[in-house]
Enzyme design. Structure first.
Site, PDB file in Angstrom:
ATOM      1  N   LYS A 165       7.687   5.765  -7.880  1.00  0.00           N
ATOM      2  CA  LYS A 165       6.516   6.242  -7.212  1.00  0.00           C
ATOM      3  C   LYS A 165       6.470   7.511  -8.374  1.00  0.00           C
ATOM      4  O   LYS A 165       7.321   8.390  -8.500  1.00  0.00           O
ATOM      5  CB  LYS A 165       6.531   6.535  -5.972  1.00  0.00           C
ATOM      6  CG  LYS A 165       5.680   7.276  -5.217  1.00  0.00           C
ATOM      7  CD  LYS A 165       5.802   7.660  -3.958  1.00  0.00           C
ATOM      8  CE  LYS A 165       4.707   8.224  -3.166  1.00  0.00           C
ATOM      9  NZ  LYS A 165       4.813   8.336  -1.798  1.00  0.00           N
ATOM     10  N   SER A 216       1.512   6.565   1.193  1.00  0.00           N
ATOM     11  CA  SER A 216       1.226   6.946  -0.324  1.00  0.00           C
ATOM     12  C   SER A 216       1.652   6.237  -1.275  1.00  0.00           C
ATOM     13  O   SER A 216       1.446   6.319  -2.439  1.00  0.00           O
ATOM     14  CB  SER A 216       1.263   8.471  -0.498  1.00  0.00           C
ATOM     15  OG  SER A 216       2.728   8.752  -0.137  1.00  0.00           O
ATOM     16  N   SER A 273       4.905   6.643   4.565  1.00  0.00           N
ATOM     17  CA  SER A 273       4.496   6.253   3.203  1.00  0.00           C
ATOM     18  C   SER A 273       5.081   5.349   2.361  1.00  0.00           C
ATOM     19  O   SER A 273       4.774   4.866   1.502  1.00  0.00           O
ATOM     20  CB  SER A 273       4.340   7.576   2.332  1.00  0.00           C
ATOM     21  OG  SER A 273       2.982   8.441   2.630  1.00  0.00           O
TER      22      SER A 273
END
Lengths: 63, 471
Positions: free
Chosen positions: B78, B155, B179
């Site tokens: 990420k 996210s 997330s």
């Protein structure tokens, strides 16, 4: 707190204190959401057992 | 799509000589070439460096060097976690690219690299792991590989879509309000949020200092166990890291849940609207856990609404502290979704923030009492499938009601989301299993036992099907 004029004044004062300058549209959204946000926060003061609880914060004497 | 859907299968194939790490890397690159433009998974790709690492992994295998089950496995990171290959954007115009370059590898990335994993690149997120997809910013729009008209969740959006689509076999996500678990549920994969402090988070752009978790996103609970075995462990660079022994996570995956007591709550009273398929799928999932040997009892999570509120107060306040100088001078450089969420912090006082931390402690005590009677707690991850990308504004206003992840960020307990079936429009739904602090082994044991008896996790999206909007 739930009076519309008071919420508008309060939110604008809070934003001014924070030094940020959202658009009028953003301010309106914050004002509209302010009563619900405050109610959510206020609920944290009425939890059973919270009156004498320590906060879950992190601090060590050594860095 | 890669012919290997799991890290475990690919690791076995590497050791049997059925494939090589270079072949796995090429598979990942080819799959990404084919689908990334539509799915919006990668922000930056490190193909050359990954192929070099793959060649090294193959050379190590040939020399009898076997660093870990992750050796030679293509993974994604990420883009709020730093890597030595290049800058981290946090999908924001605000973050100084030099920040990540100066840091080099985050501790977790360094651990993966030392274990022989291939770092294929940086994956899409929402701005600073907050906000919503924004068509006006120079970043990819993450889409759900099960249907490109739908959001993959966030996210850790690219981590979810990348694993679901086979671009990577595993990924790192972060979880501050859900997330990791939310995109895992929406993309039909497995996502583990470890106990707060179990995995060092230094090298990750902060959202909520006392809530941020880094964890694995994979096809299976077994794969999550393999990744956690590498990621877990104390590191002094993270003030929140806890020095607790790391058990053998894969040894816990017995497939048998005898002796475990599992508390169950569907949380429909908090959800607003439910997917029509949810009640049936959840009941079926609980039956599977029971058939695996668990004793199942109805429970009620203590202080559910208050812990959702505490997560919201803590996340926005801690994030606002980090962002305040930029808020004051670069407000319009932030995406509207980020501004909308984080500006809520201006409604709180310092006393409110501390009160949220006192509330968290109260809930921890109550949960401790509950976990004296059960070993795990099972709920839906979300009561609804992913929102359509066109409807994300609505999701921001009331869609969060259907999301049952923030509770566990507030309390710090480990929780995993695993696939449990499909709802509206064939979109995935997730089952959430939470455990005692630092007992990820039992959480993963139950997830693995479930997956030994079901095949939801083995299903993959048919990429290449047209978007509904194109039909």
């Amino acid at each position: 707190m739930t009076d519309k004029i008071d919420d508008d004044t309060t939110v604008r004062a809070l934003l001014q204190m924070a030094g940020v300058s959202p658009s009028e549209e953003e301010v309106a959204a914050m004002v509209a959401g302010f009563p619900a946000t405050r109610a959510m926060i206020d609920s944290l003061y009425s939890m059973p057992g919270v009156r004498y609880e320590e906060p879950a914060v992190i601090f060590h004497a050594k860095p | 799509m890669s012919s290997y859907l799991s890290i475990s299968a690919a690791a076995a194939a590497l050791r049997s000589g059925e494939t090589t790490s270079v072949e796995l890397a090429h598979d990942a690159i080819t799959t990404t070439d084919a689908h990334d433009a539509a799915v919006g998974t990668f922000i930056t790709r490190y193909n050359d460096q990954a192929l070099e690492a793959a060649a090294q992994a193959d050379a190590d295998f040939a020399a009898g060097v076997d660093k870990s089950p992750l050796q030679g496995i293509p993974l994604g990171i990420k883009d709020i976690i730093t890597t030595a290959e290049g800058p981290s954007t946090a999908q924001s115009l605000v973050l100084d690219p030099q920040w990540g370059l100066d840091r080099g590898d985050a501790v977790v990335v360094s651990r993966l690299r030392s274990a022989g994993a291939l770092i294929m690149g940086k994956l899409t997120t929402m701005e600073f792991a907050c906000g919503l997809p924004d068509f006006d910013r120079p970043f990819p729009i993450p889409r759900n590989p099960w249907n490109l008209d739908y959001w993959p969740g966030g996210s850790s959006s690219g981590s979810g879509s990348g694993v679901a689509s086979g671009m990577v076999l595993g990924a790192l996500g972060t979880d501050t309000g859900g997330s990791i678990r939310l995109p895992a549920a929406y993309c039909g994969i497995t996502g583990l949020m470890p106990t707060f402090g179990r995995v060092p988070k230094s090298g990750c752009a902060p959202l909520g200092y006392s809530l941020d978790h880094i964890g694995p996103m994979t096809r299976t609970a077994r794969d999550a166990a393999l990744m956690l075995s590498v990621l877990a462990g104390y590191d002094a660079s993270d003030a929140c890291a806890v020095d607790v022994a790391v058990p053998d996570y894969t040894a816990a995956l017995t497939g048998d849940l005898s002796g475990l007591r599992i508390g169950v709550q569907r949380l429909e009273e908090y959800a607003g609207e439910e997917d029509p398929a949810l009640a049936g799928l959840f009941a079926d999932a609980v039956s599977v856990l029971s058939a695996a040997g668990a004793d199942v009892v109805e429970i009620s999570l203590p202080f559910y609404r208050e812990m959702v509120a505490a997560d919201f107060v803590t996340l926005t306040a801690e994030a606002a502290a980090y962002h305040m100088p930029d808020f004051q001078t670069r407000w319009s450089d932030y995406a509207p979704g980020t501004r909308s969420i984080l500006s809520m912090a201006f409604s709180f006082s310092a006393a409110d923030f501390v009160q949220a931390q006192r509330a968290r402690r109260v809930a921890q005590h109550a949960l401790n009492d509950l976990f004296a009677t059960v070993d795990l707690i099972v709920t839906p991850t979300s009561s609804k499938v992913a929102a359509r990308i066109d409807d994300l504004g609505e999701f921001l206003s009331d869609g969060f009601l259907s999301v049952h992840t923030p509770y566990w960020d507030s309390t710090g307990n480990p929780a995993v989301s695993i696939p449990m079936g499909f709802g509206v429009d064939g979109m995935p739904l997730g089952l959430q299993l939470a455990g005692r602090p630092f007992d990820e082994a039992t959480v993963l044991r139950a997830g693995d036992a479930f997956q030994q008896r079901t095949d939801w996790h083995a299903q993959a999206p048919a990429l290449g099907a047209p978007s509904l909007a194109e039909v």
